[in-house]
Design a protein around this motif. Structure first.
Motif, mmCIF file in Angstrom:
data_model
loop_
_atom_site.group_PDB
_atom_site.id
_atom_site.type_symbol
_atom_site.label_atom_id
_atom_site.label_comp_id
_atom_site.label_asym_id
_atom_site.label_seq_id
_atom_site.Cartn_x
_atom_site.Cartn_y
_atom_site.Cartn_z
ATOM 1 N N GLY A 313 0.845 -1.247 -0.153
ATOM 2 C CA GLY A 313 0.109 -0.189 0.105
ATOM 3 C C GLY A 313 0.964 1.288 0.006
ATOM 4 O O GLY A 313 0.561 2.305 0.719
ATOM 5 N N SER A 385 -6.746 4.877 0.354
ATOM 6 C CA SER A 385 -6.551 3.639 1.323
ATOM 7 C C SER A 385 -7.908 2.951 1.251
ATOM 8 O O SER A 385 -7.646 1.508 1.353
ATOM 9 C CB SER A 385 -6.406 4.312 2.645
ATOM 10 O OG SER A 385 -7.491 5.244 3.178
ATOM 11 N N TRP A 388 -7.129 0.553 -1.476
ATOM 12 C CA TRP A 388 -6.152 -0.271 -1.470
ATOM 13 C C TRP A 388 -6.711 -1.485 -0.663
ATOM 14 O O TRP A 388 -6.622 -2.680 -0.773
ATOM 15 C CB TRP A 388 -5.130 0.385 -0.732
ATOM 16 C CG TRP A 388 -4.228 -0.587 -0.226
ATOM 17 C CD1 TRP A 388 -2.987 -1.171 -0.943
ATOM 18 C CD2 TRP A 388 -3.827 -1.244 0.901
ATOM 19 N NE1 TRP A 388 -2.448 -2.093 -0.386
ATOM 20 C CE2 TRP A 388 -2.707 -2.094 1.040
ATOM 21 C CE3 TRP A 388 -4.707 -0.920 2.191
ATOM 22 C CZ2 TRP A 388 -2.308 -2.686 2.158
ATOM 23 C CZ3 TRP A 388 -4.320 -1.696 3.132
ATOM 24 C CH2 TRP A 388 -3.079 -2.622 3.238
ATOM 25 N N ARG A 423 2.444 3.850 4.444
ATOM 26 C CA ARG A 423 1.889 2.838 3.349
ATOM 27 C C ARG A 423 0.677 2.586 4.360
ATOM 28 O O ARG A 423 0.512 2.418 5.333
ATOM 29 C CB ARG A 423 2.866 1.616 3.064
ATOM 30 C CG ARG A 423 3.533 1.026 4.403
ATOM 31 C CD ARG A 423 4.568 0.207 4.028
ATOM 32 N NE ARG A 423 4.808 -0.570 5.296
ATOM 33 C CZ ARG A 423 5.292 -1.806 5.200
ATOM 34 N NH1 ARG A 423 5.875 -2.479 4.200
ATOM 35 N NH2 ARG A 423 5.494 -2.530 6.270
ATOM 36 N N TRP A 424 -0.396 2.161 3.232
ATOM 37 C CA TRP A 424 -1.766 1.958 3.843
ATOM 38 C C TRP A 424 -1.766 0.704 5.028
ATOM 39 O O TRP A 424 -2.528 0.538 5.780
ATOM 40 C CB TRP A 424 -2.743 1.713 2.827
ATOM 41 C CG TRP A 424 -2.889 2.663 1.994
ATOM 42 C CD1 TRP A 424 -2.699 2.725 0.406
ATOM 43 C CD2 TRP A 424 -2.704 4.259 2.120
ATOM 44 N NE1 TRP A 424 -2.593 3.823 -0.304
ATOM 45 C CE2 TRP A 424 -2.805 4.759 0.883
ATOM 46 C CE3 TRP A 424 -2.888 5.074 3.499
ATOM 47 C CZ2 TRP A 424 -2.724 6.455 0.870
ATOM 48 C CZ3 TRP A 424 -2.838 6.509 3.146
ATOM 49 C CH2 TRP A 424 -2.688 6.917 1.889
ATOM 50 N N LEU A 427 -1.766 1.428 8.716
ATOM 51 C CA LEU A 427 -2.726 1.991 9.411
ATOM 52 C C LEU A 427 -3.267 0.812 10.467
ATOM 53 O O LEU A 427 -3.458 1.115 11.639
ATOM 54 C CB LEU A 427 -4.088 2.210 8.456
ATOM 55 C CG LEU A 427 -3.927 3.454 7.626
ATOM 56 C CD1 LEU A 427 -4.949 3.560 6.515
ATOM 57 C CD2 LEU A 427 -3.696 4.581 8.371
#
Ligand code: GLU
Length: 552
Positions: A313, A385, A388, A423-424, A427
């Motif tokens: 991501g 996001s 993704w 990068r996602w 999270l």
């Protein structure tokens, strides 16, 4: 050789080299190409080559053309859907072609076909032309004979190895013998008849490396294999001429082939394109003998695969920024001044790209990606996001799709104050307490700093729950926390506390950390009041209650 041999070898070829010259007229402007083999996941080095080619064409203005040629002459190594994989990957990285293969079997553009396996007759026409002019010949040597030849060269310690000069047994076969072998149906390859002289060096120019002195080619290289398909070398020369490529920008593993390629261009009477050989991306490898540099390898390094970045991501833009960053020192300052500009507006100067292969550097990539994400708007973060997560993170996606508004509201909580998401996939790693619907604080071990406060924590948090009002704004909420702190002799002001810690049970910072830990399982989070308001009243309460139970 002769026309008779050429005719016997290629009776089905009726078009001449001149026909093709007419069919594919010279272009007005610059033309570059990306020429991958569809043999599997794209390597990050391939993405880099495509990016540089694309920038080069854009830099040449309106008339700059960028094309995608599929080099699929090695039939054994082809992968099903290999072309689609290449096109989709490039598309995902916003790299678009003016011409070239546009699908598994389709093409767009006037200089096609753009798939080498569909150009068999074209290569054969040029091979035929060379045979007619005695610049190429059929070679009937078998694998065993070629191995024996190599063994003899080894035994004699020949300085130059390979098929050339006195070693090239089929080079001077007379016409009658050749025709006879062909009549007997003997298998053959076609070799060029090199005009080079052993030991003669020549200066070749590379846009990135400048002048390079190398021995000119003397090998009678194979141009057509026995299956009638060309070798990479011959196909490159014919294609780049007929597609009117002006600049060949490719990986530096081909540098050693420049003398061979230049001889082929000259032999065919074609102008030689400009060459630029890009340095590979390297990696440090530790081993018993120490540390050495090697190229990133698809087999050993996950980060060598372009898909890796999509899966993790990383924003596309950050990966592209990173690639140009490691190749050109001028890129970073340019990017800092033009955060919103398209990467394709960067005035790339190939002569200033690095010659030594740059080391792959995750810290640098992550820094670039964090800055890029910080620069996005919250709505962009939301959209990117979310898209993704749909493909790569079912857990996160489930949360976003169930609570899109909460998700959108949560983004500023970390986005506006922290540079920590690169990068996602970060999270869920960094903010499980916000985004993991199954998250239950409590599994984290109690911080040691809490030990001295064990007697007070239940009282402090009990009061906190009693006075908690979800409608309080940040000031009112914190005002209450301060009151509770005071009540239990926790210093509200840090100055006096630092001077005389012995007068207190602790400080307001400790009290906040108890609430923070109860709610998030962390000692360090973005603004706690904001976090609470993403979680919602019920959950924010429930977590503190659960924490109190754990302490009981
Ligand atoms: N098919 C070659 C490769 O993938 C291309 C080299 C070139 O760009 O000429 O390495």
């Amino acid at each position: 050789m002769s026309k008779a041999v050429a005719e016997k070898l290629f009776p089905h070829i009726t078009k001449t080299d001149q026909d093709y010259e007419t069919l594919y007229p010279p272009r007005e402007g610059v033309c570059v190409r990306f020429a991958p083999s569809p043999t599997g996941f794209m390597h990050i080095g391939g993405l880099y080559t495509a990016l540089v080619n694309s920038l080069f064409a854009k830099g040449a203005g309106e008339q700059g053309a960028f094309l995608l040629r599929i080099e699929d002459t090695d039939q054994k190594r082809q992968l099903e859907n290999g072309v689609t994989e290449i096109i989709q990957t490039l598309d995902a990285f916003d790299i678009h072609f003016d011409e070239g293969a546009s699908g598994e079997t389709s093409d767009k553009g006037a200089y096609g076909p753009y798939r080498q396996s569909h150009r068999r007759e074209i290569y054969q026409a040029f091979a035929k032309h060379l045979v007619e002019q005695d610049l190429a010949y059929p070679c009937f040597c078998t694998e065993e004979e070629l191995t024996a030849l190599r063994d003899r060269q080894e035994a004699e310690n020949a300085l130059q190895k390979g098929y050339f000069g006195k070693w090239a047994r089929c080079r001077d076969l007379d016409e009658a013998a050749v025709l006879e072998k062909l009549d007997q149906g003997q298998r053959c390859v076609i070799r060029m008849k090199s005009r080079g002289t052993e030991g003669t060096s020549r200066v070749y120019h590379d846009i990135i490396r400048g002048d390079i002195s190398m021995q000119e080619n003397i090998l009678d290289a194979v141009i057509l294999k026995s299956d009638g398909l060309p070798t990479y070398h011959f196909a490159h020369v014919v294609d780049d001429h007929l597609m009117r490529t002006t600049d060949v920008i490719r990986a530096d593993e081909w540098i050693a082939s420049i003398p061979l390629h230049v001889e082929m261009f000259e032999m065919l009477g074609f102008p030689v394109p400009h060459y630029a050989h890009l340095s590979p991306i390297m990696k440090l490898e530790e081993h018993e003998g120490g540390v050495s540099r090697r190229k990133l390898s698809k087999r050993k390094d996950p980060e060598a695969r372009v898909r890796y970045y999509e899966e993790a991501g990383y924003p596309i833009q950050a990966v592209l920024d990173y690639l140009l960053n490691i190749s050109s020192a001028a890129y970073e300052p340019w990017r800092e001044e033009h955060m919103d500009a398209s990467i394709f507006d960067f005035p790339l100067d190939l002569t200033k790209t690095g010659v030594a292969g740059a080391l792959f550097d995750f810290d640098k990539l992550n820094n670039i990606a964090r800055k890029r994400i910080a620069h996005l708007s919250c709505q962009e973060v939301f959209d990117l996001s979310r898209a993704w997560a749909k493909t790569y993170a079912p857990k996160l996606s489930a949360f976003i799709e169930a609570h899109p508004e909460t998700y959108l509201r949560s983004i500023p909580v970390w986005h506006d104050s922290r540079l920590d998401v690169a990068r996602w996939s970060d999270l869920l790693e960094l903010y499980p307490y916000l985004y993991d619907q199954e998250y239950r604080p409590g599994s984290e071990p109690l911080p040691e700093s809490f030990d001295a406060h064990r007697a007070f924590i239940p009282k402090l948090l009990g009061d906190y729950l009693e006075t908690f009002d979800y409608a309080d704004d940040s000031n009112a909420w914190f005002g209450k926390v301060r009151e509770i702190a005071s009540k239990y002799q926790y210093a509200v002001k840090m100055g006096p506390y630092k001077k005389h810690p012995e007068d207190y049970n602790g400080s307001i910072a400790d009290v906040s950390s108890f609430i923070r830990f109860a709610v998030t399982g962390r000692l360090n989070t973005p603004d706690l009041h904001a976090v609470i308001h993403v979680l919602g009243e019920e959950e924010a309460r429930r977590r503190v209650e659960a924490f109190l139970q754990r302490l009981a």
